[in-house]
Scaffold this active site. Structure first.
Site, PDB file in Angstrom:
ATOM      1  N   GLN A  28     -10.133 -10.540   0.606  1.00  0.00           N
ATOM      2  CA  GLN A  28     -11.394 -10.684  -0.133  1.00  0.00           C
ATOM      3  C   GLN A  28     -11.476 -12.132  -0.605  1.00  0.00           C
ATOM      4  O   GLN A  28     -10.878 -12.515  -1.614  1.00  0.00           O
ATOM      5  CB  GLN A  28     -11.438  -9.713  -1.300  1.00  0.00           C
ATOM      6  CG  GLN A  28     -11.210  -8.254  -0.891  1.00  0.00           C
ATOM      7  CD  GLN A  28     -12.330  -7.707  -0.023  1.00  0.00           C
ATOM      8  OE1 GLN A  28     -13.470  -7.552  -0.487  1.00  0.00           O
ATOM      9  NE2 GLN A  28     -12.031  -7.402   1.233  1.00  0.00           N
TER      10      GLN A  28
ATOM     11  N   ARG B 132     -15.231  -9.220  -6.277  1.00  0.00           N
ATOM     12  CA  ARG B 132     -15.575 -10.396  -5.491  1.00  0.00           C
ATOM     13  C   ARG B 132     -16.006  -9.984  -4.090  1.00  0.00           C
ATOM     14  O   ARG B 132     -15.630  -8.907  -3.592  1.00  0.00           O
ATOM     15  CB  ARG B 132     -14.407 -11.375  -5.426  1.00  0.00           C
ATOM     16  CG  ARG B 132     -13.210 -10.902  -4.671  1.00  0.00           C
ATOM     17  CD  ARG B 132     -12.128 -11.985  -4.534  1.00  0.00           C
ATOM     18  NE  ARG B 132     -11.778 -12.571  -5.811  1.00  0.00           N
ATOM     19  CZ  ARG B 132     -12.036 -13.836  -6.152  1.00  0.00           C
ATOM     20  NH1 ARG B 132     -12.650 -14.645  -5.301  1.00  0.00           N
ATOM     21  NH2 ARG B 132     -11.682 -14.293  -7.315  1.00  0.00           N
TER      22      ARG B 132
ATOM     23  N   ALA C 224     -19.492  -3.076  -6.456  1.00  0.00           N
ATOM     24  CA  ALA C 224     -18.567  -3.375  -5.366  1.00  0.00           C
ATOM     25  C   ALA C 224     -18.868  -4.724  -4.710  1.00  0.00           C
ATOM     26  O   ALA C 224     -19.837  -5.405  -5.040  1.00  0.00           O
ATOM     27  CB  ALA C 224     -18.606  -2.251  -4.338  1.00  0.00           C
ATOM     28  N   HIS C 225     -18.025  -5.062  -3.730  1.00  0.00           N
ATOM     29  CA  HIS C 225     -18.112  -6.380  -3.087  1.00  0.00           C
ATOM     30  C   HIS C 225     -19.418  -6.567  -2.327  1.00  0.00           C
ATOM     31  O   HIS C 225     -19.958  -5.662  -1.720  1.00  0.00           O
ATOM     32  CB  HIS C 225     -16.916  -6.637  -2.168  1.00  0.00           C
ATOM     33  CG  HIS C 225     -16.680  -5.595  -1.118  1.00  0.00           C
ATOM     34  ND1 HIS C 225     -15.584  -5.620  -0.305  1.00  0.00           N
ATOM     35  CD2 HIS C 225     -17.378  -4.506  -0.745  1.00  0.00           C
ATOM     36  CE1 HIS C 225     -15.630  -4.605   0.528  1.00  0.00           C
ATOM     37  NE2 HIS C 225     -16.712  -3.913   0.273  1.00  0.00           N
ATOM     38  N   ASN C 226     -19.932  -7.787  -2.431  1.00  0.00           N
ATOM     39  CA  ASN C 226     -21.139  -8.245  -1.729  1.00  0.00           C
ATOM     40  C   ASN C 226     -22.429  -7.563  -2.177  1.00  0.00           C
ATOM     41  O   ASN C 226     -23.460  -7.694  -1.524  1.00  0.00           O
ATOM     42  CB  ASN C 226     -20.985  -8.087  -0.213  1.00  0.00           C
ATOM     43  CG  ASN C 226     -19.963  -9.047   0.360  1.00  0.00           C
ATOM     44  OD1 ASN C 226     -18.795  -8.675   0.535  1.00  0.00           O
ATOM     45  ND2 ASN C 226     -20.371 -10.280   0.624  1.00  0.00           N
TER      46      ASN C 226
END
Length: 343
Positions: A198, A218, A239-241
């Site tokens: 990540q 991240r 969560a990510h993105n």
């Protein structure tokens, strides 16, 4: 601090009915008012407290007043709730801001610290981190490598901000929140699940407030983004993105899965779950405990799991709660039909 009714009325542009010299030393909820305290009434269902409250001064929306005199001193305003908010903000400003670096704080020599910054004891500021003017970093905060924190931010005790994350101006991060932890990325292989690195960061834009015990992951690559003016309650997972737009409000225990995009001015209720890789428009209302598994258009209101149109859900629920009786009636109709056929 002590204030007179006259001073308070001056702060909010209110009209006094009663003793302008009535002294205030504290505030109370209207239901449990005390002598010497201030409260407010903004809704008709609380108007009866005008006759029974022990508060010495009450800020009241003028449309709720029906007499010329009351036992407490009244400060009449157009909107008592907004006026009380103004007072609370003024009071908070009067409390003053801390500045300086307390003993026990550890700051890397390459970190850049702005003017009038407060850093509490046992806080760690890593290399090349930057903290903007007037920000307040409370004890036991971790600030990772290359982190940028803007002006006039407040980072409460126990918060963790991982490497290279960016926080804008006038932001608040409450205790024990983690910004920039690894996203939940694993690739299935014959030997098990292998971690996907990540490598991105989190960007928090200006005027965002994040409650306690939240996790904002991240990005795998690029950035997870929380838009300007968004307010996030406690115990929320992002969560990510994920990309969240401007001026959203998200209530406690909601979870938003990876790579979902959310527009502006949305209201997301408590315990809402939103799957990954979908788009939620702007000015959307998602009712509490809904499970959203498909795109949501602008200005829609959805409910249920999986979430559907709010009005459709209410109509469907009328039938669902009567389902046993409906099934019984259908069975009776079938039986009657068979009896008539046999005749």
């Amino acid at each position: 601090m002590e204030f007179t009714a006259s001073q308070i009325a001056g702060f909010i542009g209110g009209k006094i009915i009663g003793d302008e010299n009535a002294l205030i030393t504290g505030v109370s909820p209207i239901e449990s008012g005390e002598t010497g305290h201030l409260s407010f009434i903004a809704q008709d269902r609380f108007a009866h407290y005008l006759e029974t409250s022990k508060c010495s001064v009450i800020i009241v929306s003028e449309n709720l007043l029906s007499k010329d005199t009351y036992a407490p001193t009244i400060i009449a305003v157009k909107d008592a709730y907004l006026s009380f908010q103004v007072l609370m903000n003024l009071y908070q400003e009067m409390q003053g801001r801390k500045s300086g670096i307390e003993n026990g704080a550890s700051i890397h020599e390459t970190a850049v610290i702005g003017e009038n910054v407060y850093i509490g004891t046992f806080t760690y500021v890593s290399e090349k981190a930057k903290i903007g003017e007037g920000s307040q970093i409370y004890p036991q905060v971790y600030i990772g490598k290359g982190v940028k924190i803007g002006k006039n931010c407040k980072i409460d005790s126990g918060a963790r901000i991982y490497d290279y994350c960016i926080i804008g101006d006038n932001c608040v991060v409450h205790s024990n929140t983690v910004i920039g932890g690894d996203g939940f990325g694993f690739q299935p292989t014959p030997d098990g699940f292998k971690k996907i690195p990540q490598l991105g960061n989190v960007i928090i834009e200006d005027d965002v407030e994040i409650g306690s015990n939240c996790s904002i992951d991240r990005a795998t690559i690029g950035s997870t983004v929380i838009g300007k003016g968004t307010k996030i309650d406690n115990l929320i997972q992002i969560a990510h993105n994920v990309k969240i737009g401007k001026n959203n409000v998200i209530a406690a225990q909601a979870g938003i899965a990876g790579s979902t995009t959310i527009g502006d001015w949305n209201q997301i209720g408590g315990q809402v779950g939103i799957v990954g890789h979908i788009k939620v428009g702007s000015q959307v209302k998602i009712q509490a405990q809904s499970g959203v598994n498909t795109h949501v258009n602008d200005k829609d209101t959805v409910y249920g799991s999986p979430a559907i149109s709010y009005n459709d859900y209410l109509r469907s629920y009328v039938h669902f709660r009567n389902l046993p009786e409906i099934v019984k009636r259908i069975n009776n109709l079938e039986n009657n039909s068979k009896d008539k056929t046999n005749e």
